[in-house]
Design an enzyme around this catalytic site. Structure first.
Site, PDB file in Angstrom:
ATOM      1  N   TYR A  69       3.653  -2.706  -4.700  1.00 43.87           N
ATOM      2  CA  TYR A  69       2.696  -2.237  -5.710  1.00 43.87           C
ATOM      3  C   TYR A  69       1.439  -1.646  -5.080  1.00 43.87           C
ATOM      4  O   TYR A  69       1.209  -1.754  -3.892  1.00 43.87           O
ATOM      5  CB  TYR A  69       2.388  -3.296  -6.751  1.00 43.87           C
ATOM      6  N   GLU A  70       0.670  -0.976  -5.934  1.00 45.95           N
ATOM      7  CA  GLU A  70      -0.510  -0.190  -5.512  1.00 45.95           C
ATOM      8  C   GLU A  70      -0.147   0.899  -4.507  1.00 45.95           C
ATOM      9  O   GLU A  70      -0.906   1.201  -3.592  1.00 45.95           O
ATOM     10  CB  GLU A  70      -1.609  -1.103  -4.947  1.00 45.95           C
ATOM     11  N   GLY A  71       1.014   1.483  -4.696  1.00 44.22           N
ATOM     12  CA  GLY A  71       1.494   2.523  -3.795  1.00 44.22           C
ATOM     13  C   GLY A  71       2.367   1.923  -2.723  1.00 44.22           C
ATOM     14  O   GLY A  71       1.878   1.251  -1.814  1.00 44.22           O
TER      15      GLY A  71
END
Length: 599
Positions: A442-444
């Site tokens: 997550y978050e890229g």
């Protein structure tokens, strides 16, 4: 099962002895951030982490969040723990005093994020997202929205989310479908579906403030047509001189995900049905505003990788000291016992030292970046602010990806120390493996972080960002390289740094001719960079430890352990950098030649 014990001594070493964080008190607005104040804050936070949050970690994982008729209930004890968290002012540690916050440096918040995530990974996600929402609204929203939302986010009575992902788009946000239609009163009406929304619905706060990416009717295609909106669960109303949650907005949770880990953190599908929202920043410029939240979140996720590794290490270290199996190859270490503790065995020591070297090096690297965020925000010299901003931008994908990749590896090594006992729930170490796995996604996802590093950061401003790292590291090696007592440490680091420089030139040359060459090298380049960056941190820590050791009094063992771990890192961990250099230098052919139907 061993509980979490905050590594305060090592945290203070990094803050005060390595980074000289006392200099932050000389920056405008940080006069109260003295070493004594910072240490007092950390001591109180450690009590909360150890005595309130950590005891809920396993039960929260086993119970998880419960969804029923659009309502999400967090596990038993979470509401009470969050109330204590709020009462202690922990939701507003780095928030501005004018909003009810304590106004402490971002670096202090970095330490607290590590601490709370080690104690209870899932719990720490809730206030972490609120902090991100606070930062985005503070920097990009108009004053009227700031007056409503910032005090409520700072005191923790309201919480925040970031709503980006949709069923048809994750990384490629240019594909979002959520629509925002202007209303006559200056607000907007949002309709669409967002998925994988952390803390999208829960029972910890009286209101939830969603920051939502959506398209206006006249929006151009792609990411250039995305705008950012603040969409509360309950519409704010003015009462008794303050703002409170009023009528229900057109936002509802349609369900929660059943996940591998972080089960006590609600991961929601959110439906926006003619929901009232307000524009944050300029129309079609939402990605710029959202990146404020995303970049902060990426650094926080990197800290999660460090935090999980620290918690797993503590369990593995204690187990290795207690578990009796076999005899030392040099002869019985404990003749009076039926067997020796497994910490006498070289392979167990290899696992433990690998984790220890990562955790302490990663802590130094992450806090160093946090220190530069404060310089960027508060230094009176614009040139110093710009330099600090460059360094933080360069290091953000490295902190996010390298610390989470290696954090996951570290938790796996900790589980290996336990053997079969690590694979069952009773010891608690397997939860760290499951929880931290999401941090690589997550978050890229980490592959995207590598592309960001290679595709954006390397060439930005003709390599200016890179120079913020390369030049001071080269100066450090030049300053200390002539010291024969440091040769064993600095010689391998200098060679690895040379490979990093060579790889940078190689990618620049090949990437200009063929973008696939740069992309093929990206992940290995990021790992190479990460190993070198941790190596530099270890070299710096070794210099400090060597200076302190002669007059260490009762702390000689602490500084000696720093020196010995630095040697381990250079001899047994840093060589991984060579393998990554060889892989990226091989080029793209072996990656791209195979036809898709041959997979």
């Amino acid at each position: 099962m061993h509980g979490y014990s905050t590594p305060l001594r090592d945290m203070r070493f990094v803050l005060h002895e390595l980074l000289g964080a006392e200099r932050l008190s000389g920056l405008p607005g940080y006069a109260d951030a003295t070493p004594e104040t910072i240490d007092a804050v950390l001591e109180e936070a450690a009590k909360l982490a150890e005595n309130v949050l950590a005891p809920l970690n396993r039960s929260g994982d086993e119970e998880g969040c419960v969804y029923e008729n659009g309502v999400v209930r967090t596990p038993r004890g979470f509401k009470e723990a969050y109330a204590r968290f709020r009462e202690g002012g922990w939701t507003g540690v780095s928030a501005a005093p004018e909003h009810g916050g304590q106004g402490l440096p971002k670096l202090v918040n970095f330490v607290l994020e590590e601490m709370f995530s080690s104690a209870n990974f899932a719990f720490a996600i809730y206030p972490g997202l609120s902090q991100g929402a606070y930062n985005a609204i503070q920097l990009h929203a108009e004053e009227g929205l700031q007056r409503i939302y910032l005090p409520k986010l700072a005191d923790g009575s309201w919480s925040g989310t970031m709503c980006l992902t949709e069923p048809q788009c994750g990384t490629d946000l240019g594909l979002i479908h959520t629509r925002a239609v202007p209303a006559e009163d200056g607000s907007y009406r949002l309709t669409g579906t967002k998925i994988f929304i952390s803390a999208g619905e829960h029972d910890l706060t009286s209101n939830i403030v969603h920051l939502v990416l959506a398209r206006l009717p006249d929006a151009p295609t792609g990411t250039r047509g995305i705008s950012l909106f603040v969409v509360p669960k309950f519409l704010p109303v003015r009462r008794n001189g303050g703002w409170e949650a009023g009528a229900r907005n057109g936002v509802r949770c349609a369900g929660i995900e059943h996940k591998m880990g972080i089960k006590a953190s609600s991961t929601c599908t959110m439906q926006f049905e003619d929901a009232v929202g307000w524009l944050v920043g300029e129309p079609h410029k939402g990605m710029r505003a959202m990146f404020t939240m995303m970049n902060g979140a990426r650094l926080a996720v990197g800290l999660q990788g460090l935090a999980a590794a620290e918690a797993a290490y503590q369990k593995a270290r204690a187990y290795a000291r207690e578990r009796l199996q076999g005899r030392s190859l040099k002869g019985a270490a404990m003749p009076g016992e039926p067997a020796d503790p497994i910490i006498v065995h070289p392979d167990v020591r290899r696992n433990l030292l690998t984790i220890k070297a990562f955790v302490e090096g990663a802590r130094a690297l992450a806090y160093w970046v946090g220190y530069h965020l404060d310089l960027q925000a508060r230094h009176p010299d614009p040139a110093e602010r710009a330099a600090a901003d460059d360094l933080a931008a360069l290091m953000t994908p490295i902190v996010k990806a390298f610390l989470t990749d290696q954090g996951f590896t570290a938790t796996n090594l900790a589980m290996q120390v336990f053997g079969g006992h690590g694979y069952i729930r009773e010891t608690g170490v397997e939860q760290h493996v499951r929880d931290v796995r999401i941090a690589q996604i997550y978050e890229g996802a980490n592959g995207i972080q590598a592309l960001d590093l290679v595709g954006r950061k390397l060439g930005q401003n003709t390599g200016r960002l890179l120079r913020r790292f390369f030049h001071p590291m080269a100066a450090f090696l030049e300053e200390h390289g002539k010291d024969p007592t440091l040769a064993e440490l600095l010689a391998p680091l200098a060679r690895a740094f040379g490979r990093l420089q060579q790889a940078t030139v190689l990618i620049a040359q090949k990437g200009l001719k063929d973008p696939e060459e740069a992309a093929a090298a990206a992940s290995d380049y990021l790992q190479l960079f990460g190993y070198v960056a941790l190596g530099w941190m270890w070299a710096r820590m070794a210099v400090v430890a060597r200076e302190k050791l002669p007059r260490a009094n009762g702390e000689a063992s602490f500084y000696d352990a720093k020196l010995q771990t630095a040697h381990f890192y250079m001899q047994r961990t840093l060589p991984h950098a060579t393998a990554h250099f060889a892989a990226l230098a091989a080029g793209k052919d072996s990656l791209m030649v195979l036809p898709a139907d041959a997979f």
